[in-house]
Motif scaffolding. Structure first.
Motif: not given
Ligand code: ATP
Ligand code: MG
Length: 415
Positions: A157-167
């Motif tokens: 959910d958190r990565f779906a909100e803001d994909k930058l968080r993956m990087l």
């Protein structure tokens, strides 16, 4: 004026104290708390508070505050010069993220909600510098101790909100030398292909921070393992038979670069076995790097083998490379990517120690000299001047007269 860490810290504590005295809740928040608990020097300090942007400005005065981020509740407070700026942010809760990168809106909220809108548990801690107390709503202290990077709440959910968080996950795992927890890792592997909603400039910022850190090899390995590399840097994941051995050598080279390594140098070292200068330029263009950075990366790749046989080369071939701006980076690239060139690198360093008159003597001829000598101005000038420069460097001519005489022999040969 350079920032003085003790002054930054004192000013950041002072801000919390003044907000408290005015009746507000206020803590240090995020990266500075994490870094302090890890025994690292925080780069800068962020303060989180229940004061609104107007109340913050009212307290610290309009002259000392900047309200560029006020819509997100961020006010920058300017301290004495050696203390720099502190960002003071109102506790907030983020509304839905419909673009996969930014919240549609934010609303002011409580400390606990503010902690839970942050990305990773170790980034979700507060610290009270008045009472020397950690406030942990998210289990960040346990994860700091275990060296685990874990999303706050459900990773997907958190990565779906803001994909930058993956990087960011990969970058923090590398620079902190933490493991990414299994859920977050799986979420990244599943969602890596969605990274493209993040702007190329923002991807480049993360890549720069990862590659300029001494632990860059770990970051690059994680990028490949999480499949993010296949999305943002497919150049380094070729479907080759010997890919694994080659990749291992690249990681070794990246590790050998050590600390204090600029982005162009580290990027060139990463791309060196995978990309020719044109392909590297395309990577730089994709990430919107400056022309200066792009040119440096390309120059390094063009010249990566240019000095390998330096003892056997003519001075006129060696000298232009040695006097180029990128020479320090080039020698470090050679040392890191091919330790066998250590002898050549040492030789180059000795040559560079010569006085400037020897290393880079003023040219014997200019275009004006050619004109005065009666040679009609034209495209041949450049090549004449270059060939004379080579003859000068190789000791074949030592004066203007000898240089002009040499040109006369070339002219008579072509008649
Ligand atoms: P550093 O500045 O050393 O890279 P940092 O933790 O200070 O690390 P910043 O990007 O400066 O990182 O952000 C400050 C804080 O804001 C983070 O610690 C985190 O709590 C929060 N934050 C930043 N970016 C995001 C994001 N994309 N999603 C959620 N929270 C974020
Ligand atoms: Mg920060």
């Amino acid at each position: 004026m350079p920032l003085v860490p003790e002054e930054q810290r004192r000013f950041a504590a002072d801000i919390v104290r003044r907000l408290r005295v005015a009746g507000f809740e206020a803590y240090w928040a995020g990266g500075c708390v994490r870094d302090q608990l890890l025994g690292r020097q925080p780069k800068d300090y962020d303060v989180a508070t229940n004061a609104t942007p107007e109340q913050i400005r009212g307290l610290f005065g309009h002259r000392r505050t900047l309200a560029i981020g006020a819509a997100f509740g961020v006010i920058s407070v300017r301290g004495p010069k050696p203390a720099g700026m502190v960002e003071v942010t109102t506790f907030r809760r983020d509304a839905a993220y419909s673009d996969g990168r930014h919240p549609d809106s934010v609303s002011f909220s409580t400390a606990a909600e503010d902690a839970s809108r942050r990305d990773f548990t170790v980034n979700g801690l507060f610290y009270d510098p008045v009472e020397n107390r950690v406030i942990d709503f998210v289990g960040g202290q346990a994860d700091l101790a275990a060296k685990v990077l874990r999303a706050i709440g459900n990773a997907r959910d958190r990565f779906a909100e803001d994909k930058l968080r993956m990087l960011r996950a990969v970058r923090f795992a590398a620079t902190l030398d933490f493991a990414i927890d299994a859920d977050a890792r799986q979420a990244i592997a599943d969602m890596a292909h969605e990274i493209h909603v993040v702007s190329p400039e923002r991807i480049a910022v993360e890549m720069q921070r990862m590659l300029t850190d001494a632990n860059r090899a770990v970051g690059v390995r994680l990028l490949v393992e999480t499949s993010l590399a296949a999305e943002i840097l497919p150049e380094i994941v070729p479907p080759e038979q010997h890919a694994t051995a080659l990749f291992g050598r690249v990681l070794d080279a990246l590790a050998r670069l050590g600390e204090q390594c600029g982005f162009p140098l580290s990027l060139a070292a990463l791309l060196s076995p995978y990309a020719n200068p044109e392909q590297a330029a395309a990577v730089c263009q994709r990430w919107r790097l400056s022309n200066q950075q792009r040119d440096r990366v390309c120059w390094l790749l063009e010249h990566r083998t240019a000095l390998e046989n330096v003892p056997d080369m003519r001075w006129s071939q060696v000298q232009p490379v040695l006097v180029a701006d990128g020479i320090d980076d080039l020698l470090r690239l050679m040392e890191a990517t091919s330790p066998a060139t250590a002898g050549a690198v040492a030789h180059c360093r000795r040559l560079l120690n010569q006085p400037t008159e020897t290393l880079d003597p003023p040219p014997l001829l200019t275009g004006d000299d050619l004109l005065a000598h009666g040679i009609p101005a034209g495209p041949a000038y450049k090549s004449f001047l270059q060939r004379v420069r080579e003859a000068q460097l190789d000791g074949q001519v030592a004066t203007k007269q000898e240089s002009l005489a040499l040109i006369d022999t070339w002219l008579s040969e072509t008649k």
